[in-house]
Enzyme design. Structure first.
Site, PDB file in Angstrom:
ATOM      1  N   LYS A  61      -9.676  36.728  -0.281  1.00  0.00           N
ATOM      2  CA  LYS A  61      -8.672  37.108   0.715  1.00  0.00           C
ATOM      3  C   LYS A  61      -7.340  37.496   0.087  1.00  0.00           C
ATOM      4  CE  LYS A  61     -10.379  34.733   4.820  1.00  0.00           C
ATOM      5  NZ  LYS A  61     -10.301  35.526   6.057  1.00  0.00           N
ATOM      6  N   ASN A 106     -17.685  31.509  10.741  1.00  0.00           N
ATOM      7  CA  ASN A 106     -16.312  31.228  10.317  1.00  0.00           C
ATOM      8  C   ASN A 106     -15.341  31.549  11.435  1.00  0.00           C
ATOM      9  OD1 ASN A 106     -14.115  33.444   9.524  1.00  0.00           O
ATOM     10  ND2 ASN A 106     -16.138  34.405   9.311  1.00  0.00           N
ATOM     11  N   PHE A 110      -7.618  34.629   9.432  1.00  0.00           N
ATOM     12  CA  PHE A 110      -6.707  35.342   8.515  1.00  0.00           C
ATOM     13  C   PHE A 110      -5.778  34.392   7.772  1.00  0.00           C
ATOM     14  CE2 PHE A 110      -6.627  39.680  10.998  1.00  0.00           C
ATOM     15  CZ  PHE A 110      -7.910  39.948  10.575  1.00  0.00           C
ATOM     16  N   SER A 170     -11.858  41.367  13.541  1.00  0.00           N
ATOM     17  CA  SER A 170     -12.032  39.927  13.370  1.00  0.00           C
ATOM     18  C   SER A 170     -11.985  39.252  14.732  1.00  0.00           C
ATOM     19  CB  SER A 170     -10.934  39.339  12.495  1.00  0.00           C
ATOM     20  OG  SER A 170     -10.962  37.927  12.632  1.00  0.00           O
ATOM     21  N   ASN A 172     -11.369  36.184  15.180  1.00  0.00           N
ATOM     22  CA  ASN A 172     -10.664  34.908  15.042  1.00  0.00           C
ATOM     23  C   ASN A 172      -9.154  34.979  15.207  1.00  0.00           C
ATOM     24  OD1 ASN A 172     -13.129  33.527  14.571  1.00  0.00           O
ATOM     25  ND2 ASN A 172     -13.144  34.433  12.525  1.00  0.00           N
ATOM     26  N   THR A 173      -8.638  36.158  15.510  1.00  0.00           N
ATOM     27  CA  THR A 173      -7.234  36.296  15.892  1.00  0.00           C
ATOM     28  C   THR A 173      -7.251  36.747  17.350  1.00  0.00           C
ATOM     29  OG1 THR A 173      -6.492  36.823  13.655  1.00  0.00           O
ATOM     30  CG2 THR A 173      -5.083  37.573  15.455  1.00  0.00           C
ATOM     31  N   LYS A 206     -12.682  49.238  10.064  1.00  0.00           N
ATOM     32  CA  LYS A 206     -13.786  48.270  10.168  1.00  0.00           C
ATOM     33  C   LYS A 206     -13.950  47.804  11.604  1.00  0.00           C
ATOM     34  CE  LYS A 206     -15.655  44.081   8.087  1.00  0.00           C
ATOM     35  NZ  LYS A 206     -15.514  43.152   6.959  1.00  0.00           N
ATOM     36  N   ASN A 235     -18.194  43.975  11.185  1.00  0.00           N
ATOM     37  CA  ASN A 235     -17.665  42.618  11.002  1.00  0.00           C
ATOM     38  C   ASN A 235     -18.683  41.593  11.545  1.00  0.00           C
ATOM     39  OD1 ASN A 235     -15.697  40.495  10.626  1.00  0.00           O
ATOM     40  ND2 ASN A 235     -14.133  42.094  10.748  1.00  0.00           N
ATOM     41  N   SER A 307     -22.187  36.891   2.996  1.00  0.00           N
ATOM     42  CA  SER A 307     -22.949  35.659   3.227  1.00  0.00           C
ATOM     43  C   SER A 307     -24.093  35.467   2.229  1.00  0.00           C
ATOM     44  CB  SER A 307     -23.516  35.648   4.653  1.00  0.00           C
ATOM     45  OG  SER A 307     -22.470  35.711   5.597  1.00  0.00           O
TER      46      SER A 307
END
Ligand SMILES: Cc1cc2nc3c(=O)[nH]c(=O)nc-3n(C[C@H](O)[C@H](O)[C@H](O)COP(=O)(O)O)c2cc1C
Length: 343
Positions: A61, A106, A110, A170, A172-173, A206, A235, A307
């Protein structure tokens, strides 16, 4: 082989700790050159890739080990996602191995050290190898203007990246993937196109695999209209195909083997629409040379993985590139470019 022996020990560790240890291990490794351009060499978006197999974003990252990754045989490494300001990400635990499913969930969110730190690190890099460096940029969780965060990322990394990825996929945001929606995507890509300078490298986009019919046409059109050089598909997924592992119910993005069919079908859909007007990067559940070859035949000019490296270890890039060379020859192709979309 060595990894097979060490795996039970590594897997006894908390996944995030194991990840940090692997980065520390790569940092300590004696420097090895990026792979030389050979039979698998390929050109995409004007860039010369020594082979088409890359490390996907999210492993490195903060851009600590891109050259060590290429030393392991990856033709390119995509670092990030990096946001303008440093941020801690979500509370732990936020990373889960789903061993029976050969998958990962996950919800990192970020976590990263911000653009200043990453830029300083990349500026010190000796750029003498043949590998390609991608920098994947994101928006801060509490950004007042997310579009401005992406423009900042592109401006900031133009001097040090071979390509820059705009990551709007993503899960996750909160709200980030809304940037893929009608109107929002066009506004984002127009702002990025307007900020383009002569030194701006190719910009990749992406996308998420969780798309509805109609999204593909719209995304391809917006990408072509605004000079996007390639589409990365895809993603992690928020969907949950049937899973065996205890942590299957954790929130976040799913990657690895259970993502393979979805990522492949989304790639095919994009290829159907874009033909060869927009290069595609195939990612999601790629673990073997056969998987990579299938993705290339389905229309991917490049592939990435993350992965599978968790399960197969640091030898994965060489394992796949060796197999790819064999498959390419067996099917009578002289180059990767020739095989792209040939299924
Ligand atoms: C722990 C973890 C963190 C990730 N972080 C990012 C990220 O910061 N930015 C991004 O674009 N993708 C991120 N990804 C997604 C991967 O780049 C990739 O698209 C996805 O994992 C599917 O590929 P795979 O099945 O080979 O893992 C992350 C994936 C994992 C497993």
């Amino acid at each position: 082989m060595l990894f097979k022996l060490a795996r039970p020990v590594i897997f006894a560790l908390d996944p995030e700790r194991a990840h940090r240890l692997s980065i520390a291990g790569l940092k300590a490794l004696p420097g090895r050159a990026a792979p030389a351009a050979g039979p698998l060499a390929t050109e995409v978006a004007g860039l010369q890739f020594p082979n088409p197999v890359g490390m996907a974003a999210g492993y490195d990252k903060d851009g600590e080990v891109p050259d060590a990754l290429m030393g392991l045989g990856f033709g390119f490494a995509e670092i990030g996602s990096i946001t303008p300001l440093p941020q801690p990400g979500n509370p732990k635990p936020r990373l889960f191995r789903l061993v029976q499913d050969r998958a990962v969930i996950n919800r990192m969110g970020f976590n990263n050290g911000g653009m200043d730190a990453a830029f300083a690190r990349l500026a010190r890099r000796k750029r003498d190898g043949s590998g390609v460096l991608g920098v994947n940029v994101g928006a801060n969780k509490d950004a007042a203007d997310r579009v401005a965060d992406y423009v900042t990322g592109i401006t900031r990394f133009s001097g040090v990246a071979d390509y820059i990825t705009v990551n709007i996929s993503s899960p996750n945001t909160p709200g980030l993937r809304n940037l893929q929606a009608k109107g929002e995507l066009e506004a984002l890509l127009e702002a990025i196109a307007a900020a383009r300078q002569p030194e701006t490298p190719p910009v990749f986009l992406k996308v998420a695999p969780d798309l509805e019919s109609g999204d593909h046409e719209r995304i391809v059109r917006a990408a072509l209209d605004n000079g996007i050089a390639a589409l990365i598909v895809s993603n992690t997924t928020i969907s949950r195909p049937s899973l065996q592992s205890a942590d299957a119910g954790e929130a976040g993005g799913l990657s690895g083997a259970p993502l393979k069919a979805l990522a492949l079908s989304q790639l095919r859909r994009f290829r159907e629409i874009a033909g060869d007007t927009l290069p595609l990067v195939g990612v999601g559940g790629i673990a073997t040379a056969e998987d990579a070859w299938e993705r290339i035949r389905a229309g991917a000019s490049l592939v990435q993985l993350y992965s599978a490296a968790v399960y197969r270890g640091p030898g994965i890039a060489r394992y796949i590139t060796r197999g790819l060379e064999r498959l390419m020859r067996a099917d009578g192709f002289a180059s990767i470019a020739e095989a792209v979309g040939s299924e």
